[in-house]
Scaffold this active site. Structure first.
Site, short mmCIF file in Angstrom:
data_model
loop_
_atom_site.label_atom_id
_atom_site.label_comp_id
_atom_site.label_asym_id
_atom_site.label_seq_id
_atom_site.Cartn_x
_atom_site.Cartn_y
_atom_site.Cartn_z
CE1 TYR A 86 -4.11 1.94 0.37
CE2 TYR A 86 -2.57 3.46 1.42
CZ TYR A 86 -3.79 3.22 0.84
OH TYR A 86 -4.69 4.23 0.69
CG PHE A 110 -7.82 17.62 -24.17
CD1 PHE A 110 -7.94 17.08 -25.45
CD2 PHE A 110 -8.12 16.82 -23.09
CE1 PHE A 110 -8.34 15.77 -25.62
CE2 PHE A 110 -8.51 15.50 -23.26
CZ PHE A 110 -8.62 14.97 -24.53
CB THR A 111 -12.63 17.22 -23.88
OG1 THR A 111 -11.71 16.14 -23.75
CG2 THR A 111 -12.95 17.39 -25.37
CG ASP A 160 -1.88 17.98 -21.54
OD1 ASP A 160 -1.24 16.90 -21.55
OD2 ASP A 160 -3.10 18.05 -21.74
CE LYS A 173 -4.39 10.33 -24.19
NZ LYS A 173 -5.16 10.39 -22.95
NE ARG A 195 -12.01 14.70 -29.78
CZ ARG A 195 -11.83 14.32 -28.51
NH1 ARG A 195 -10.65 14.05 -28.06
NH2 ARG A 195 -12.85 14.24 -27.68
CG PHE A 248 -16.69 13.86 -26.49
CD1 PHE A 248 -16.53 14.96 -25.65
CD2 PHE A 248 -15.78 12.83 -26.41
CE1 PHE A 248 -15.47 15.01 -24.75
CE2 PHE A 248 -14.72 12.86 -25.50
CZ PHE A 248 -14.57 13.95 -24.68
#
Ligand code: F0G
Length: 460
Positions: free
Chosen positions: A76, A128-129, A219, A262, A386, A452
């Site tokens: 943990y 960005f969303t 980001d 990513k 998009r 979306f």
């Protein structure tokens, strides 16, 4: 006369295991897309042949990463894998403090809660969303400061992720620097079509923000792809390694949010990184409320180990050349068929311009959404809208009408072959030839947040 020989690139790996794909008939796909309300996010993956929905969490891990999974230390507190990850983030990105999170938006949530006060403005190189939603939920307002060229799909600017410093200066003059907790800079800007920011532009922004006491938060979800474009396009960097370019990018920022799903080649994971002790202290405290203890932040130990290894692999020059090379291959195949694309071809996917593909469908009848459904129907290839659906609504309820109305053909890393890319391009071409018969859509169900993902549509 000297002869020069063309030399191809190829993937710097070979296959050790394969996942079998299921083929479907047109009748099966018609039923599937209707049941999914013409939203590719609502398709079960068993009905998909080639899945280009996203490059997020869909990478193939290496044998080294899988071996790392077996060394998961699932304690943990104080898992060994956390310290490996911390070391990798420090060595390859250079940030001082690390707080792991379950994925990128977990980090965005923490960051927004810590740095944004109601009434603040957060400038960024395109929205960005999830990032913008967390800014808004914290009481902030996003302001777009990307160069105008980024909103024009046909503009060939090599660095469409660049910031327009005049736009930022106007915001600083109007609101005062104290209302701007940070500038949010994405590398390889997703919503612009996978477009890079140059090091020269970032350096200028760095100097400007130093004068006004404003942070830069990075980001860094697709930082390696951005570094590749710097190496290929920016004068002076052709001989610099991807590792060094990435380190240079990070050095002009004060902290970062990362969706490791990513570039970092893992199926789940992310982090918040910062060079500021106070921000770190607050994040380390908040993470236990929303994610988990500060030495795992919602991830299993094995996932942190895979990420530590993935970060290193993602910065290998041969890897990134083949990765972006495959995206460019698909783009060039599509261009041979005169399919209208966002130019230059992006780092993580090919973005088809639905406005030019379906000029007879007005934006409020969701041309990109309709096109994604048609591509699926044609071949079982799954892509993503998009455009106006992704852009959603402002806090006051009005719809955004983004200039870019795109379908993203996103390429997972190390997953598909060149032959798959041929099938995809040929499917887009088949749909292009019957485009006049494609109709727009009505939205019949609209979720409140990030619509979306779960919205449903009917054909007009
Ligand atoms: N920032 C960028 C630029 C992203 O592309 C994403 C996710 C996030 C943040 C959020 O990270 O998904 O790990 O919570 N993009 C995915 C996509 C969903 O398909 O483009 P997350």
């Amino acid at each position: 006369m000297a002869t020069t020989y063309h030399r191809s690139w190829a993937e710097p790996y070979k296959m050790k295991m394969v996942e079998l794909l299921r083929m479907t008939t047109r009748a099966q796909r018609l039923k599937a897309i209707r049941d999914a309300g013409f939203n590719t996010f609502l398709l079960p993956s068993k009905d998909v042949y080639i899945d280009l929905l996203t490059d997020s969490g869909t990478s193939a891990m290496s044998d080294r990463q899988w071996a790392g999974m077996m060394q998961g230390d699932e304690s943990y507190a104080g898992s060994q894998n956390f310290y490996h990850l911390e070391k990798a983030v420090h060595a390859y990105y250079g940030y001082k403090y690390l707080v792991p999170t379950h994925q990128g938006r977990g980090a965005e949530n923490l960051l927004s809660k810590i740095l944004i006060k109601p009434g603040d403005i957060i400038p960024g190189n395109m929205y960005f969303t999830t990032t913008r939603l967390h800014q808004e939920l914290a009481g902030g307002t996003f302001a777009d400061i990307i160069i105008d060229e980024a909103h024009d799909p046909q503009n060939e600017h090599p660095f469409k992720g660049n910031v327009d410093l005049n736009k930022l200066e106007k915001l600083v003059k109007k609101h005062g620097p104290e209302k701007i907790p940070y500038v949010c800079i994405a590398t390889n800007v997703n919503m612009a079509g996978g477009q890079p920011i140059s090091l020269a532009n970032l350096r200028e922004l760095w100097n400007y923000t130093r004068q006004h006491g404003i942070r830069i938060i990075h980001d860094m979800t697709r930082v390696a792809e951005n570094a590749y474009f710097i190496q290929q396009r920016e004068p002076g960097y052709a001989k610099m390694s991807i590792q060094r370019i990435v380190k240079a990018i990070c050095s002009y920022t004060d902290g970062a949010t990362m969706s490791a799903k990513k570039d970092a080649l893992v199926n789940i994971g992310g982090f918040l990184a910062t060079n500021e002790w106070e921000v770190y202290e607050e994040a380390r405290n908040l993470v236990v409320v929303y994610e988990g203890l500060h030495t795992y932040g919602g991830m299993a130990g094995r996932d942190m180990e895979a990420m530590a290894i993935g970060i290193e692999e993602s910065l290998n020059d041969n890897h990134i050349h083949a990765r972006v090379g495959q995206v460019e291959y698909l783009g060039h195949r599509m261009e041979e068929f005169d399919i209208p694309l966002v130019r230059p071809i992006g780092g993580h996917g090919v973005f088809v311009d639905a406005r030019r593909f379906l000029p007879h469908i007005p934006q409020d009848k969701f041309p990109a959404q309709a096109l994604a459904a048609e591509i699926y129907l044609d071949s079982g290839v799954r892509t993503m809208e998009r455009g106006i659906v992704s852009a959603g609504r402002k806090p006051n309820g009005e719809q955004y009408f983004p200039k870019l109305e795109l379908v993203r053909f996103t390429i997972p890393r190390r997953v598909y072959t060149q032959a798959h890319m041929d099938v995809v391009a040929e499917s887009a071409n088949a749909v292009l030839h019957r485009r006049n018969r494609i109709k727009g859509l009505n939205m019949v169900y609209e979720p409140k947040y990030l619509r979306f993902f779960q919205a449903r549509f009917e054909r007009l």
